[in-house]
Design an enzyme around this catalytic site. Structure first.
Site, PDB file in Angstrom:
ATOM      1  N   GLU A   1       0.268  26.010 -30.131  1.00 21.00           N
ATOM      2  CA  GLU A   1       0.804  25.557 -31.423  1.00 21.00           C
ATOM      3  C   GLU A   1       1.193  26.724 -32.324  1.00 21.00           C
ATOM      4  OE1 GLU A   1       1.046  22.514 -31.065  1.00 21.00           O
ATOM      5  OE2 GLU A   1      -0.668  21.880 -29.875  1.00 21.00           O
TER       6      GLU A   1
ATOM      7  N   GLU B   1       2.462  10.311 -30.832  1.00 22.39           N
ATOM      8  CA  GLU B   1       1.447  11.222 -30.300  1.00 22.39           C
ATOM      9  C   GLU B   1       0.451  11.529 -31.389  1.00 22.39           C
ATOM     10  OE1 GLU B   1       3.091  14.920 -29.026  1.00 22.39           O
ATOM     11  OE2 GLU B   1       4.718  13.971 -27.921  1.00 22.39           O
TER      12      GLU B   1
END
Lengths: 274, 427
Positions: free
Chosen positions: A59, A48
């Site tokens: 995140e 990824e």
């Protein structure tokens, strides 16, 4: 879906699969190229690439900092597409980003130009953490048109009807979020992982990979043993880059450790019920 | 199910972990707010009366009326407990969280008014509360930081980015994604994933509902214009909502209209944004020296909704700017985006200087120290009153005590016609 998924094939062929995440452009796109190739050598089965967005709400601090570094380095969607075209790796590549980045490529508020360019660059799929199944219609249609997988996330809070909805739309693999909260390396495997994998046990059409908090070979072993088809590691790899001590070599070694850990998970005895 | 979009805007663009929570909130909104289940709305209205100080007056501003040669009415949301309209929403949401069985409250704040209101509501309703606030805003809004702490809330400074509202929202969403099972996120404006924009609007709609009744009682008719400042847009939607359907028509609304109201009067709606120092964008620096999202933004997805945004061509969100911390946000509520797109609301902007002048002017002329946010609406009145008709309602969304340090500092840097001699403050 009739089209054969490159991502699904890679996971099944290399089972249990190691999926790695790096933020593209951290600290530069040239470095990312070297790091991705190192992960590929180390045994990553799927890679990824984070396309940096200024508001990464899913995140934790590690990836948030990596995204900031990448943005400061001037990373753009086009730069990431060119990196993908330039990479010489076995593992299929996915882009992980936020929906606004997809919408703004091209003339705005239309996902198709991004997906078309992603397919042309050779990407195999997309992961969009702020795009739940309910809002994914236009992007899924574009992905179907251009032959990309759209990977959905299943969270510890997802169950019942929502699980059904997501699993009926999933392609490539299902990203099983190991714990509530944001991304980031942790010292242990959450019990939520086991619960989620149990809820998903009856769905075997699409492979299941676990991410959020995975940082060591032993975690990978435990997750695979609990029924996952793959493990996803991001923040622990970014830590190696941020530490800056020969990152390429460190990433390759870490990938080997994680891959070995995942493999170990297939031969471990069933855990005793507490 | 309630509608999740306004035209092309709105929706639920949130991480999967939060989807069950927004759906649970949607269900609670329908039951308690729309359905008044367990007498929720009755309790909310009673608490707003007794704790919140509603209804607020609609005051005829005599000096402003004289100055502009038309009738100027001020909706005095600065008189709500806590000093701003923010309590309407904060009390509504904290009470709703209580009805939903949540155990903890989190919120973000820009200027600190929403944080203050949430901390007050949480103390009033005995709920633990944590507030996220950008570091820049912590520094420029210290009185509100103290107030939040005095009401028992923890204030968590956020160091990311420029340390303003956008970063505070990101951090609150991260907290919520971790604690979603027990925690309610009291979002501070008509932004975020559905049902927040609708829910917050409904709690704020009391502003326009009261103003509509009051202006009819006091002036004998509807206003020609309603003016409100717009950052995220909660006081804007609150002030506008009751007037949105007041669109000029020669005929009754429908053939079988039995309301007896006959033809509608037209009420123009002006959303005044922060023009900052300039409406130009510095694409290279990723900086908009303004917060004029409705006037200059483009469509995109931020903080859970499709709306208008200040963003680069590649989709990175711009750092915005306003002398007013409460307007300093690169997004705006999706319903406002829709109302602007459909032509019902006119977006306008005034710059930092005009807002500061208006701050001093209202303080001097009317004895009301307005929030810097509201000063933008008053600055627009100064600049464009001739276009606003004979009867104008301006929403004074909050009081300016919290802004005194900023105002003194910014006034010293400028030559403002309406400002007093600020040097006397240092003596």
């Amino acid at each position: 879906m009739t089209r054969e998924s490159e991502i699904e094939r890679a996971i099944r062929k290399n089972h249990p699969a190691l999926i790695t995440y790096l933020t593209a452009g951290d600290p530069s796109l040239e470095d990312t190229k070297a790091y991705v190739e190192a992960l590929d050598r180390g045994g990553a089965d799927l890679i990824e690439l984070g396309l940096p967005f200024s508001e990464p709400i899913a995140e934790g601090p590690t990836i948030q900092a990596a995204i900031n570094r990448a943005l400061e380095a001037g990373t753009t969607p086009e730069g990431v597409f060119e990196l993908v075209e330039d990479l010489d790796v076995e593992a299929p590549l996915l882009v992980m980003t936020y929906y606004n980045m997809i919408l703004q490529y091209g003339t705005g508020a239309d996902p198709d130009p991004f997906v078309e360019r992603a397919a042309e660059a050779g990407l195999a799929g997309l992961i969009i953490p702020d795009l739940p199944a309910e809002e994914s219609g236009p992007l899924r249609a574009a992905c179907d048109t251009h032959g990309l997988d759209l990977v959905f996330i299943v969270a510890p809070t997802t169950d019942g009807e929502r699980l059904e909805t997501i699993m009926s739309q999933a392609s490539g693999f299902v990203y099983v979020q190991a714990r509530l909260g944001t991304t980031g390396a942790r010292a242990d495997v959450s019990t939520a992982t086991h619960d989620s994998l149990e809820r998903l046990a009856e769905y075997d059409e699409v492979p299941k990979a676990v991410g959020f908090g995975v940082s060591e070979g032993d975690h990978a072993a435990e997750i695979v043993q609990a029924g996952a088809d793959g493990v996803i590691v991001g923040s622990a790899l970014i830590d190696l880059i941020a530490e800056g001590d020969e990152p390429a070599a460190a990433l390759e070694a870490k990938a080997r450790e994680l891959k070995r850990g995942a493999d170990r998970g297939t031969t471990m005895p069933e855990p005793e019920q507490p | 199910m309630s509608e999740s979009t306004f035209g092309n805007y709105g929706g639920q663009y949130v991480p999967e972990a939060l989807m069950p929570a927004v759906q649970e909130l949607e269900d609670a909104y329908e039951r308690y707010v729309l359905g008044n289940e367990d007498g929720f709305m009755d309790e909310f209205r009673e608490r707003m009366r007794e704790f919140g100080g509603r209804p607020t007056p609609l005051q005829r501003a005599d000096r402003l009326s004289e100055r502009y040669g038309r009738e100027i009415y001020l909706k005095r949301e600065d008189l709500v407990h806590g000093g701003a309209h923010k309590l309407n929403n904060a009390l509504g949401q904290v009470l709703l969280a209580k009805y939903m069985g949540k155990e903890r409250i989190i919120a973000e704040t820009g200027a600190g008014q929403h944080g203050t209101a949430t901390a007050m509501a949480a103390a009033h309703l005995e709920m633990p509360c944590e507030i996220y606030m950008g570091r820049t805003d912590v520094n420029r809004q210290r009185p509100n930081v103290y107030r939040m702490r005095m009401n028992g809330a923890a204030v968590n400074p956020v160091d990311a980015g420029r340390g303003t509202l956008k970063e505070a929202i990101n951090e609150t969403m991260r907290d919520w994604a971790t604690t979603v099972e027990t925690t309610h996120y009291v979002i501070g404006s008509v932004v975020g994933p559905h049902p927040f924009p609708t829910l917050v609007r409904d709690f704020q709609a009391v502003i326009g509902e009261e103003a509509r009744e009051q202006v009819q009682a006091q002036a004998g008719r509807l206003p020609d214009s309603v003016v409100a400042c717009a950052g995220g847009g909660s006081n804007t939607m609150g002030a506008f909502h009751a007037f949105v359907d007041d669109v000029e028509s020669a005929e009754p609304c429908s053939a079988d209209d039995s309301s007896g109201q006959g033809p509608r009067e037209h009420v123009a709606l002006y959303a005044v944004e922060a023009g900052g120092s300039s409406l130009e964008i510095d694409e290279e620096a990723g900086l908009a020296p303004n917060s004029a999202t409705l006037s200059t933004g483009t469509d995109g997805v931020l903080h859970g909704a499709m709306t208008k945004l200040l963003q680069s061509n590649e989709g990175q969100i711009m750092e915005s700017h306003s002398v007013s911390a409460g307007l300093d946000y690169a997004g705006v509520g999706p319903e406002l985006s829709h109302l602007v797109e459909s032509g019902r609301v006119t977006p306008v902007s005034v710059d930092d200087d005009a807002a500061l002048n208006a701050f001093h002017r209202l303080s001097r002329l009317e004895g009301i120290i307005p929030a810097l946010e509201s000063s933008h609406a008053l600055g627009f009145l100064e600049e464009r009153h001739e276009e606003l008709g004979d009867l104008v309602v301006v929403n004074v969304s909050g009081r300016g005590d919290k802004d005194l340090e900023t105002v003194l500092e910014e006034t010293e840097k400028r030559d403002l016609e309406a400002a007093p001699d600020v040097e006397v403050f240092d003596q």
